[in-house]
Design a protein around this motif. Structure first.
Motif, PDB file in Angstrom:
ATOM      1  N   ALA A  37       0.922  -1.196   0.066  1.00  0.00           N
ATOM      2  CA  ALA A  37       0.076   0.031   0.080  1.00  0.00           C
ATOM      3  C   ALA A  37       1.048   1.286  -0.018  1.00  0.00           C
ATOM      4  N   GLY A  38       2.071   0.896  -0.055  1.00  0.00           N
ATOM      5  CA  GLY A  38       3.094   2.253  -0.011  1.00  0.00           C
ATOM      6  C   GLY A  38       3.260   2.998  -1.264  1.00  0.00           C
ATOM      7  N   GLY A  39       2.706   2.400  -2.267  1.00  0.00           N
ATOM      8  CA  GLY A  39       2.608   2.839  -3.776  1.00  0.00           C
ATOM      9  C   GLY A  39       4.298   3.034  -4.101  1.00  0.00           C
ATOM     10  N   VAL A  40       4.368   4.421  -4.864  1.00  0.00           N
ATOM     11  CA  VAL A  40       5.822   4.696  -5.179  1.00  0.00           C
ATOM     12  C   VAL A  40       6.883   4.843  -4.065  1.00  0.00           C
ATOM     13  N   PHE A  41       6.236   4.815  -2.793  1.00  0.00           N
ATOM     14  CA  PHE A  41       7.265   5.021  -1.757  1.00  0.00           C
ATOM     15  C   PHE A  41       7.762   3.747  -1.107  1.00  0.00           C
ATOM     16  N   LYS A  42       7.308   2.335  -1.709  1.00  0.00           N
ATOM     17  CA  LYS A  42       7.628   1.337  -1.468  1.00  0.00           C
ATOM     18  C   LYS A  42       8.850   0.793  -2.524  1.00  0.00           C
ATOM     19  N   ALA A  43      10.113   0.475  -2.174  1.00  0.00           N
ATOM     20  CA  ALA A  43      11.032   0.182  -3.197  1.00  0.00           C
ATOM     21  C   ALA A  43      10.651  -1.396  -3.503  1.00  0.00           C
ATOM     22  N   MET A  44      10.669  -1.789  -4.668  1.00  0.00           N
ATOM     23  CA  MET A  44      10.187  -3.211  -5.285  1.00  0.00           C
ATOM     24  C   MET A  44      11.338  -4.214  -4.709  1.00  0.00           C
ATOM     25  N   GLY A  45      12.508  -3.849  -4.249  1.00  0.00           N
ATOM     26  CA  GLY A  45      13.665  -4.723  -3.736  1.00  0.00           C
ATOM     27  C   GLY A  45      13.159  -5.073  -2.415  1.00  0.00           C
ATOM     28  N   SER A  46      12.661  -4.104  -1.698  1.00  0.00           N
ATOM     29  CA  SER A  46      12.356  -4.542  -0.325  1.00  0.00           C
ATOM     30  C   SER A  46      10.967  -5.353  -0.355  1.00  0.00           C
ATOM     31  N   LEU A  47      10.035  -5.145  -1.318  1.00  0.00           N
ATOM     32  CA  LEU A  47       8.887  -6.069  -1.340  1.00  0.00           C
ATOM     33  C   LEU A  47       9.376  -7.310  -1.950  1.00  0.00           C
ATOM     34  N   LYS A  48      10.223  -7.574  -2.611  1.00  0.00           N
ATOM     35  CA  LYS A  48      10.731  -8.905  -3.177  1.00  0.00           C
ATOM     36  C   LYS A  48      11.415  -9.721  -2.029  1.00  0.00           C
ATOM     37  N   ALA A  49      12.420  -8.930  -1.137  1.00  0.00           N
ATOM     38  CA  ALA A  49      12.870  -9.430  -0.019  1.00  0.00           C
ATOM     39  C   ALA A  49      12.086 -10.120   0.964  1.00  0.00           C
ATOM     40  N   SER A  50      10.948  -9.213   1.149  1.00  0.00           N
ATOM     41  CA  SER A  50      10.062  -9.909   2.124  1.00  0.00           C
ATOM     42  C   SER A  50       9.495 -11.111   2.101  1.00  0.00           C
ATOM     43  N   VAL A  51       8.969 -11.052   0.339  1.00  0.00           N
ATOM     44  CA  VAL A  51       8.358 -12.434  -0.050  1.00  0.00           C
ATOM     45  C   VAL A  51       8.999 -13.567   0.006  1.00  0.00           C
ATOM     46  N   ILE A  52      10.477 -13.226  -0.352  1.00  0.00           N
ATOM     47  CA  ILE A  52      11.430 -14.468  -0.651  1.00  0.00           C
ATOM     48  C   ILE A  52      11.702 -14.920   0.744  1.00  0.00           C
ATOM     49  N   LYS A  53      12.011 -13.979   1.874  1.00  0.00           N
ATOM     50  CA  LYS A  53      12.018 -14.364   3.157  1.00  0.00           C
ATOM     51  C   LYS A  53      10.936 -15.326   3.740  1.00  0.00           C
ATOM     52  N   ARG A  54       9.607 -15.043   3.426  1.00  0.00           N
ATOM     53  CA  ARG A  54       8.650 -15.636   3.938  1.00  0.00           C
ATOM     54  C   ARG A  54       8.447 -17.162   3.124  1.00  0.00           C
ATOM     55  N   ALA A  55       8.891 -17.177   1.903  1.00  0.00           N
ATOM     56  CA  ALA A  55       8.950 -18.510   1.183  1.00  0.00           C
ATOM     57  C   ALA A  55      10.190 -19.253   1.841  1.00  0.00           C
ATOM     58  N   ASN A  56      11.138 -18.838   2.179  1.00  0.00           N
ATOM     59  CA  ASN A  56      12.395 -19.438   2.762  1.00  0.00           C
ATOM     60  C   ASN A  56      12.068 -20.127   4.098  1.00  0.00           C
ATOM     61  N   ALA A  57      11.404 -19.145   4.952  1.00  0.00           N
ATOM     62  CA  ALA A  57      11.091 -19.580   6.410  1.00  0.00           C
ATOM     63  C   ALA A  57       9.860 -20.693   6.295  1.00  0.00           C
ATOM     64  N   PHE A  58       8.971 -20.656   5.176  1.00  0.00           N
ATOM     65  CA  PHE A  58       8.008 -21.730   5.107  1.00  0.00           C
ATOM     66  C   PHE A  58       8.731 -23.154   4.545  1.00  0.00           C
ATOM     67  N   ALA A  59       9.644 -22.860   3.822  1.00  0.00           N
ATOM     68  CA  ALA A  59      10.525 -24.059   3.374  1.00  0.00           C
ATOM     69  C   ALA A  59      11.307 -24.642   4.683  1.00  0.00           C
ATOM     70  N   GLU A  60      11.830 -23.824   5.251  1.00  0.00           N
ATOM     71  CA  GLU A  60      12.612 -24.190   6.377  1.00  0.00           C
ATOM     72  C   GLU A  60      11.661 -24.858   7.501  1.00  0.00           C
ATOM     73  N   SER A  61      10.558 -24.574   7.484  1.00  0.00           N
ATOM     74  CA  SER A  61       9.566 -25.028   8.763  1.00  0.00           C
ATOM     75  C   SER A  61       9.259 -26.616   8.238  1.00  0.00           C
ATOM     76  N   LYS A  62       9.448 -26.887   6.873  1.00  0.00           N
ATOM     77  CA  LYS A  62       9.390 -28.223   6.515  1.00  0.00           C
ATOM     78  C   LYS A  62      10.539 -28.990   6.233  1.00  0.00           C
ATOM     79  N   GLY A  63      11.595 -28.311   6.677  1.00  0.00           N
ATOM     80  CA  GLY A  63      12.910 -29.154   6.642  1.00  0.00           C
ATOM     81  C   GLY A  63      13.455 -29.020   5.219  1.00  0.00           C
TER      82      GLY A  63
END
Length: 115
Positions: A37-63
């Protein structure tokens, strides 16, 4: 006018990012998407990093380890919030694919020719 602008800023800060749950889209393929919801004030890099971190945490929770399959980013523009979609598979830590993942951009348009 100042009050309206201040209220709008507070709403944006409180809503932050809308993140969907990680959903299976195949037998071992998953997708996660996040809109800011940050629009132009949100950097795409930080948006990507947040998503990839969640995917990695999900994978780690399953070993497992998350291996990227495809991504699609939608930058912000008037009337459209930035969005990042990430698709991945889960593999064991000793799987050869875990050492050299390849990420492909998902097409925004598919053209199918009838012959």
């Amino acid at each position: 006018m100042k009050r309206l602008f201040g209220s709008l800023c507070v709403v944006i800060l409180l809503t932050g990012c809308a993140t969907a749950d990680i959903i299976p889209i195949g037998s071992n393929t998953y997708m996660i998407s996040q809109t800011s919801a940050g629009g132009v004030f949100k950097a795409m890099g930080s948006l990507k990093a947040s998503v990839i971190k969640r995917a990695n945490a999900f994978a780690e929770s399953k070993g497992k380890i998350a291996i990227p399959v495809a991504e699609k980013e939608t930058p912000s523009r008037p009337g459209q919030m930035p969005n990042y979609e990430y698709q991945f598979i889960l593999v064991d830590k000793d799987d050869p694919r875990a050492s050299n993942p390849v990420l492909k951009a998902a097409p925004s348009t598919l053209i199918i020719e009838n012959k």
